[in-house]
Design a protein around this motif. Structure first.
Motif, PDB file in Angstrom:
ATOM      1  N   HIS A   1     -14.648 -19.019 -98.553  1.00  0.00           N
ATOM      2  CA  HIS A   1     -14.263 -17.624 -98.336  1.00  0.00           C
ATOM      3  C   HIS A   1     -12.768 -17.599 -98.029  1.00  0.00           C
ATOM      4  O   HIS A   1     -12.198 -18.626 -97.636  1.00  0.00           O
ATOM      5  N   GLY A   2     -12.124 -16.457 -98.208  1.00  0.00           N
ATOM      6  CA  GLY A   2     -10.699 -16.398 -97.921  1.00  0.00           C
ATOM      7  C   GLY A   2     -10.137 -15.004 -98.018  1.00  0.00           C
ATOM      8  O   GLY A   2     -10.830 -14.067 -98.418  1.00  0.00           O
ATOM      9  N   SER A   3      -8.878 -14.871 -97.623  1.00  0.00           N
ATOM     10  CA  SER A   3      -8.185 -13.587 -97.643  1.00  0.00           C
ATOM     11  C   SER A   3      -6.687 -13.833 -97.743  1.00  0.00           C
ATOM     12  O   SER A   3      -6.120 -14.605 -96.954  1.00  0.00           O
ATOM     13  N   THR A   4      -6.030 -13.194 -98.711  1.00  0.00           N
ATOM     14  CA  THR A   4      -4.580 -13.364 -98.863  1.00  0.00           C
ATOM     15  C   THR A   4      -3.828 -12.944 -97.611  1.00  0.00           C
ATOM     16  O   THR A   4      -2.942 -13.645 -97.123  1.00  0.00           O
ATOM     17  N   PHE A   5      -4.172 -11.785 -97.081  1.00  0.00           N
ATOM     18  CA  PHE A   5      -3.437 -11.242 -95.939  1.00  0.00           C
ATOM     19  C   PHE A   5      -4.122 -11.517 -94.609  1.00  0.00           C
ATOM     20  O   PHE A   5      -3.586 -11.172 -93.554  1.00  0.00           O
ATOM     21  N   GLY A   6      -5.319 -12.103 -94.625  1.00  0.00           N
ATOM     22  CA  GLY A   6      -6.040 -12.352 -93.392  1.00  0.00           C
ATOM     23  C   GLY A   6      -5.268 -13.259 -92.445  1.00  0.00           C
ATOM     24  O   GLY A   6      -4.774 -14.317 -92.834  1.00  0.00           O
ATOM     25  N   GLY A   7      -5.149 -12.844 -91.191  1.00  0.00           N
ATOM     26  CA  GLY A   7      -4.377 -13.621 -90.226  1.00  0.00           C
ATOM     27  C   GLY A   7      -2.885 -13.466 -90.387  1.00  0.00           C
ATOM     28  O   GLY A   7      -2.106 -14.304 -89.926  1.00  0.00           O
ATOM     29  N   ASN A   8      -2.473 -12.364 -91.027  1.00  0.00           N
ATOM     30  CA  ASN A   8      -1.052 -12.061 -91.203  1.00  0.00           C
ATOM     31  C   ASN A   8      -0.312 -12.175 -89.874  1.00  0.00           C
ATOM     32  O   ASN A   8      -0.819 -11.785 -88.822  1.00  0.00           O
ATOM     33  N   LEU A   9       0.880 -12.693 -89.906  1.00  0.00           N
ATOM     34  CA  LEU A   9       1.609 -12.997 -88.676  1.00  0.00           C
ATOM     35  C   LEU A   9       1.890 -11.772 -87.809  1.00  0.00           C
ATOM     36  O   LEU A   9       1.823 -11.845 -86.578  1.00  0.00           O
ATOM     37  N   LEU A  10       2.220 -10.639 -88.432  1.00  0.00           N
ATOM     38  CA  LEU A  10       2.446  -9.425 -87.636  1.00  0.00           C
ATOM     39  C   LEU A  10       1.162  -8.979 -86.950  1.00  0.00           C
ATOM     40  O   LEU A  10       1.157  -8.596 -85.772  1.00  0.00           O
ATOM     41  N   ALA A  11       0.054  -9.030 -87.704  1.00  0.00           N
ATOM     42  CA  ALA A  11      -1.237  -8.652 -87.130  1.00  0.00           C
ATOM     43  C   ALA A  11      -1.636  -9.600 -86.011  1.00  0.00           C
ATOM     44  O   ALA A  11      -2.165  -9.186 -84.967  1.00  0.00           O
ATOM     45  N   MET A  12      -1.376 -10.895 -86.200  1.00  0.00           N
ATOM     46  CA  MET A  12      -1.707 -11.877 -85.170  1.00  0.00           C
ATOM     47  C   MET A  12      -0.849 -11.690 -83.921  1.00  0.00           C
ATOM     48  O   MET A  12      -1.320 -11.866 -82.794  1.00  0.00           O
ATOM     49  N   ALA A  13       0.410 -11.340 -84.110  1.00  0.00           N
ATOM     50  CA  ALA A  13       1.271 -11.084 -82.956  1.00  0.00           C
ATOM     51  C   ALA A  13       0.733  -9.914 -82.136  1.00  0.00           C
ATOM     52  O   ALA A  13       0.704  -9.969 -80.898  1.00  0.00           O
ATOM     53  N   ALA A  14       0.280  -8.866 -82.838  1.00  0.00           N
ATOM     54  CA  ALA A  14      -0.298  -7.711 -82.145  1.00  0.00           C
ATOM     55  C   ALA A  14      -1.594  -8.100 -81.443  1.00  0.00           C
ATOM     56  O   ALA A  14      -1.821  -7.757 -80.275  1.00  0.00           O
TER      57      ALA A  14
END
Length: 384
Positions: A260-273
């Protein structure tokens, strides 16, 4: 003419700015927001620690693919796990639930998924099929096979349906879109025990109830259970699009490379938030405030004339009105009076204020609710 698909019924109001529990529209009108962006901006608009974390990360790097080590994902996963869980990051609640359904089938080698009438799990095909609402399914068939819908808070139908072909039972602990209906603690514990006995996985959808909304970090902590899988989104990023699926560590080999996977999953901006959200929830008295404001809210709602029933947990409250017409009128009048609220089901007014709402702000919201919905004492005086 708009170049947007008309798949949303939009109000003639455009939000231009927000601070704390308030938003301001493009006309300069200020509203007390009892929606939190549909349970997303749990810690209020412009929350300084979250804003600072995002700005610092944006100054370094916005995105890195999941081909490489990501220490920020590791940090957030550790804060979310709170026990023997592993995390997978994505972009939304629907995606988190899709991942949960895929993991359940892959891990058990079974296909049958049991969910509950009135549930809402998202609008992608798997999540939409798990959503036991015919209006959500309309015109999108055929749906994903081997899903079965059962009455909420009833044990016998579940006991009859759960068999050796059942991969998972999936539920919300408070049905949000279905009418703010809490699950009964004893029933949930019996469901958990039955799943364990039958070798089926228990998936708890915490998209709306998680991240402090019901007064604990996760709602399932109040039920004395430990789900095999649970899902998060909404309040996880306080407005940044992020979702997460957490599964027990013994499922590790079932979600290996390429599964399974996601291109944008765990995006750094989202993770920072998300990292900042976890820190605020853990290190500040936000959850204590949820309990205090819940008590204040419930005390102020008990004598409202138009309310048939009040239910919910923490700062996830449903006020049942007599019918859908009464609900629509109440929502319009509340908005005109400067208070934004939500609907749930057909006739339930849903309140999701920020978890950081102050005593004074809650009193202001209650005053508007009491003015619009009336009190039993006022109704009696008019009759006399």
């Amino acid at each position: 003419m708009s170049q947007l698909f008309p798949n949303y019924t939009r109000l003639p109001l455009e939000i231009a700015a927000g601070k704390g529990s308030y938003v301001t529209d493009t006309q300069g009108r200020r509203y007390l927001d009892f929606t939190s962006g549909i349970g997303v901006v749990n810690l209020g608009y412009g929350q300084p620690e979250i804003q600072q974390a995002m700005l610092q990360q944006a100054d370094k790097l916005w995105h890195a693919p999941n081909l490489y080590t990501n220490s920020l994902q590791e940090t957030v996963a550790q804060k979310l796990a709170k026990g023997p869980y592993l995390a997978y990051f994505c972009n939304s609640g629907a995606e988190a639930n899709e991942a949960a359904l895929k993991l359940a089938r892959k891990a058990t080698g079974r296909t049958k998924i049991l969910t509950f009438e009135g549930s809402f799990h998202g609008r992608t095909f798997g999540a939409m099929t798990a959503t036991a609402q015919e209006s959500i399914h309309q015109d999108f068939g055929p749906l994903v096979p081997d899903f079965e819908y059962l009455p909420f808070n009833e044990f016998s139908p579940l006991q009859a349906a759960l068999d050796e072909e059942t991969a998972a039972v999936m539920m919300e602990l408070v049905q949000g879109e279905g009418g703010v209906i809490p699950a009964e603690k004893e029933w949930v514990q019996k469901v958990a025990a039955l799943c364990q006995e039958a070798g089926a996985l228990l998936i708890i959808d915490e998209i709306q109830t998680g991240m402090g909304r019901t007064g604990s970090f996760y709602a399932f902590e109040q039920y004395g259970i430990e789900p095999d899988i649970f899902t998060l989104a909404k309040g996880l990023g306080n407005g940044l699009p992020v979702g997460a699926m957490l599964g027990k560590t013994d499922l590790q080999q079932r979600f290996g490379p390429g599964s399974h996977g996601s291109t944008f999953g765990g995006n750094l901006l989202a993770m920072a938030a998300a990292n900042a959200v976890c820190t605020v929830l853990t290190d500040s008295p936000v959850l204590v405030n949820v309990t205090a404001r819940h008590q204040q809210l419930m005390a102020g709602l008990t004598d409202l004339a138009q309310i048939v029933a009040i239910r919910g947990q923490g700062l996830m409250i449903g006020l049942e009105l007599k019918d859908s017409a009464a609900l629509q009128q109440a929502m319009t009048e509340l908005r005109q009076a400067g208070l934004l609220v939500l609907k749930a089901g057909t006739n339930v007014l849903r309140l999701l204020p920020a978890l950081t709402i102050t005593e004074a702000e809650m009193a202001e919201g209650l005053a508007v609710l009491r003015h619009v919905l009336g009190t039993k004492e006022e109704t009696t005086e008019r009759r006399e």
